[in-house]
Design a protein around this motif. Structure first.
Motif, PDB file in Angstrom:
ATOM      1  N   LEU A 172       0.833  -1.205   0.000  1.00  0.00           N
ATOM      2  CA  LEU A 172       0.000   0.000   0.000  1.00  0.00           C
ATOM      3  C   LEU A 172       0.870   1.258   0.000  1.00  0.00           C
ATOM      4  O   LEU A 172       0.577   2.242  -0.699  1.00  0.00           O
ATOM      5  CB  LEU A 172      -0.935  -0.005   1.216  1.00  0.00           C
ATOM      6  N   ILE A 173       1.952   1.208   0.783  1.00  0.00           N
ATOM      7  CA  ILE A 173       2.882   2.341   0.795  1.00  0.00           C
ATOM      8  C   ILE A 173       3.545   2.499  -0.574  1.00  0.00           C
ATOM      9  O   ILE A 173       3.676   3.609  -1.107  1.00  0.00           O
ATOM     10  CB  ILE A 173       3.947   2.152   1.896  1.00  0.00           C
ATOM     11  N   GLY A 174       3.970   1.360  -1.153  1.00  0.00           N
ATOM     12  CA  GLY A 174       4.597   1.400  -2.470  1.00  0.00           C
ATOM     13  C   GLY A 174       3.671   1.962  -3.532  1.00  0.00           C
ATOM     14  O   GLY A 174       4.085   2.768  -4.386  1.00  0.00           O
ATOM     15  N   LEU A 175       2.399   1.550  -3.476  1.00  0.00           N
ATOM     16  CA  LEU A 175       1.420   2.057  -4.438  1.00  0.00           C
ATOM     17  C   LEU A 175       1.206   3.561  -4.267  1.00  0.00           C
ATOM     18  O   LEU A 175       1.036   4.301  -5.253  1.00  0.00           O
ATOM     19  CB  LEU A 175       0.099   1.311  -4.256  1.00  0.00           C
ATOM     20  N   ALA A 176       1.256   4.017  -3.017  1.00  0.00           N
ATOM     21  CA  ALA A 176       1.015   5.436  -2.744  1.00  0.00           C
ATOM     22  C   ALA A 176       2.151   6.330  -3.242  1.00  0.00           C
ATOM     23  O   ALA A 176       1.911   7.490  -3.607  1.00  0.00           O
ATOM     24  CB  ALA A 176       0.818   5.639  -1.238  1.00  0.00           C
ATOM     25  N   VAL A 177       3.380   5.830  -3.262  1.00  0.00           N
ATOM     26  CA  VAL A 177       4.515   6.679  -3.650  1.00  0.00           C
ATOM     27  C   VAL A 177       4.770   6.672  -5.155  1.00  0.00           C
ATOM     28  O   VAL A 177       5.565   7.476  -5.647  1.00  0.00           O
ATOM     29  CB  VAL A 177       5.812   6.246  -2.919  1.00  0.00           C
ATOM     30  N   VAL A 178       4.094   5.766  -5.902  1.00  0.00           N
ATOM     31  CA  VAL A 178       4.340   5.671  -7.354  1.00  0.00           C
ATOM     32  C   VAL A 178       4.128   6.997  -8.072  1.00  0.00           C
ATOM     33  O   VAL A 178       4.968   7.403  -8.893  1.00  0.00           O
ATOM     34  CB  VAL A 178       3.471   4.552  -7.968  1.00  0.00           C
ATOM     35  N   PRO A 179       3.030   7.737  -7.818  1.00  0.00           N
ATOM     36  CA  PRO A 179       2.821   8.989  -8.559  1.00  0.00           C
ATOM     37  C   PRO A 179       3.572  10.190  -7.979  1.00  0.00           C
ATOM     38  O   PRO A 179       3.331  11.317  -8.398  1.00  0.00           O
ATOM     39  CB  PRO A 179       1.307   9.194  -8.450  1.00  0.00           C
ATOM     40  N   PRO A 181       7.352  12.195  -6.451  1.00  0.00           N
ATOM     41  CA  PRO A 181       8.781  12.267  -6.797  1.00  0.00           C
ATOM     42  C   PRO A 181       9.614  11.154  -6.162  1.00  0.00           C
ATOM     43  O   PRO A 181      10.772  10.954  -6.532  1.00  0.00           O
ATOM     44  CB  PRO A 181       9.202  13.637  -6.256  1.00  0.00           C
ATOM     45  N   PHE A 182       9.021  10.440  -5.206  1.00  0.00           N
ATOM     46  CA  PHE A 182       9.744   9.355  -4.527  1.00  0.00           C
ATOM     47  C   PHE A 182       9.401   7.994  -5.128  1.00  0.00           C
ATOM     48  O   PHE A 182       9.518   6.962  -4.457  1.00  0.00           O
ATOM     49  CB  PHE A 182       9.403   9.355  -3.034  1.00  0.00           C
ATOM     50  N   SER A 183       9.022   7.960  -6.382  1.00  0.00           N
ATOM     51  CA  SER A 183       8.606   6.711  -7.025  1.00  0.00           C
ATOM     52  C   SER A 183       9.730   5.682  -7.094  1.00  0.00           C
ATOM     53  O   SER A 183       9.460   4.469  -7.189  1.00  0.00           O
ATOM     54  CB  SER A 183       8.084   7.001  -8.434  1.00  0.00           C
TER      55      SER A 183
END
Length: 307
Positions: A172-179, A181-183
């Motif tokens: 869930l954290i990974g999905l949240a950071v995709v869009p 600058p920390f992708s």
């Protein structure tokens, strides 16, 4: 529900989780999900072995013809298999976790990898629900059965549920950071969470492995040794015997006790019935009489027979 019944359900549920883990791990590109599937598969194999040993122990205590043939062939019972299975189970789970930790470190050093978060999140959520249900069922059942096999299986379900929950949060954290600058962080989510989960999992079976090792080595439990010594000392003082020797061990669910009383030479003769009555009295004082108690009580004037 019996011990064997729960273990059968556990095996079926574990095989389903293992198959889903391997398939979803491939589809999502997640090493941690694939590891969860392999871990579950190893746990299913060990639970199957535990079920087989448990059924042997139960059959050997029954009074039908088939059980009689088993007892005639294996006169010392099957209790010794229980700690062997528990130790093998714990060592296997720790080995799988160590191997996965090494792979996680290699993946992090290699820059991580891309992950399909939608598939990964679906698998993790389903697995958390299944693991929580099986752990609760096992805990409720084991309040009355008090089975080491079920206890270890509960720990395995809790561990698997913890893994799945950690994966779910991380995905869930990974999905949240995709869009954002920390992708770039998303590529490290899978190996990082796998490494953390392994660090938590590796030490968990140590207690079970150590307990099983003490039983395999027939180390005398302090509480049981003290209890038997107190009972025997009271008999020695009350009947004027010289001393006693006590040899005790716990092997799986079995309690093994050999108790020798050193009596004075020239002690007035007793009938066999009187000696048997004394054995019954001592056995009652020791307690825990069941098919899982192996108790030998002997009387001798020669101390060498007791050494």
């Amino acid at each position: 529900m019996s011990e064997q019944g729960f273990l059968r359900i556990s095996i079926a549920a574990t095989v389903v989780i293992a198959a889903l883990g391997i398939v979803f791990g491939i589809l999502s590109g997640s090493f941690s999900i694939a590891f969860d599937g392999v871990y579950s598969l190893a746990d299913a194999a060990m639970t199957g072995l535990a079920l087989w040993v448990s059924s042997l122990i139960v059959k050997s205590a029954q009074s039908d013809a088939a059980s009689g043939r088993i007892r005639n062939r294996f006169t010392m019972g099957f209790w010794h298999l229980e700690p062997i299975v528990l130790m093998l189970n714990g060592c296997l789970l720790m080995t799988v976790a160590v191997y996965a930790l090494i792979n996680a470190i290699i993946s992090i050093l290699g820059g991580g990898h891309e992950l399909h978060f939608g598939v990964a999140i679906t698998y993790s959520a389903v697995t958390v629900l299944v693991c929580a249900g099986m752990a609760v069922l096992g805990i409720r059942l084991n309040r009355s059965l008090k089975s080491d096999f079920i206890s270890l299986d509960i720990k395995a379900w809790i561990m698997s549920g913890g893994i799945a929950l950690a994966l779910l949060i991380a995905f869930l954290i990974g999905l949240a950071v995709v869009p954002t600058p920390f992708s770039w962080i998303a590529n490290y989510v899978d190996p990082a969470v796998l490494g953390l989960v392994c660090l938590v999992m590796i030490p968990l079976p140590i207690g079970t492995v150590w307990k099983a090792l003490t039983e395999i080595l027939l180390m005398a439990p302090v509480d049981l040794q003290d209890h038997v010594d107190r009972v025997a000392t009271d008999v020695v003082d009350r009947l004027g015997f010289l001393s006693h020797r006590a040899y005790v061990a716990r092997v799986g669910r079995a309690m093994q006790i050999e108790l020798y009383f050193i009596v004075p030479e020239g002690l007035p003769a007793k009938t066999v019935e009187e000696w048997d009555a004394l054995r019954d009295e001592i056995g009652a004082a020791i307690g825990d009489e069941s098919a899982n108690r192996w108790l030998t009580i002997a009387f001798t004037a020669d101390a060498e027979w007791a050494e």
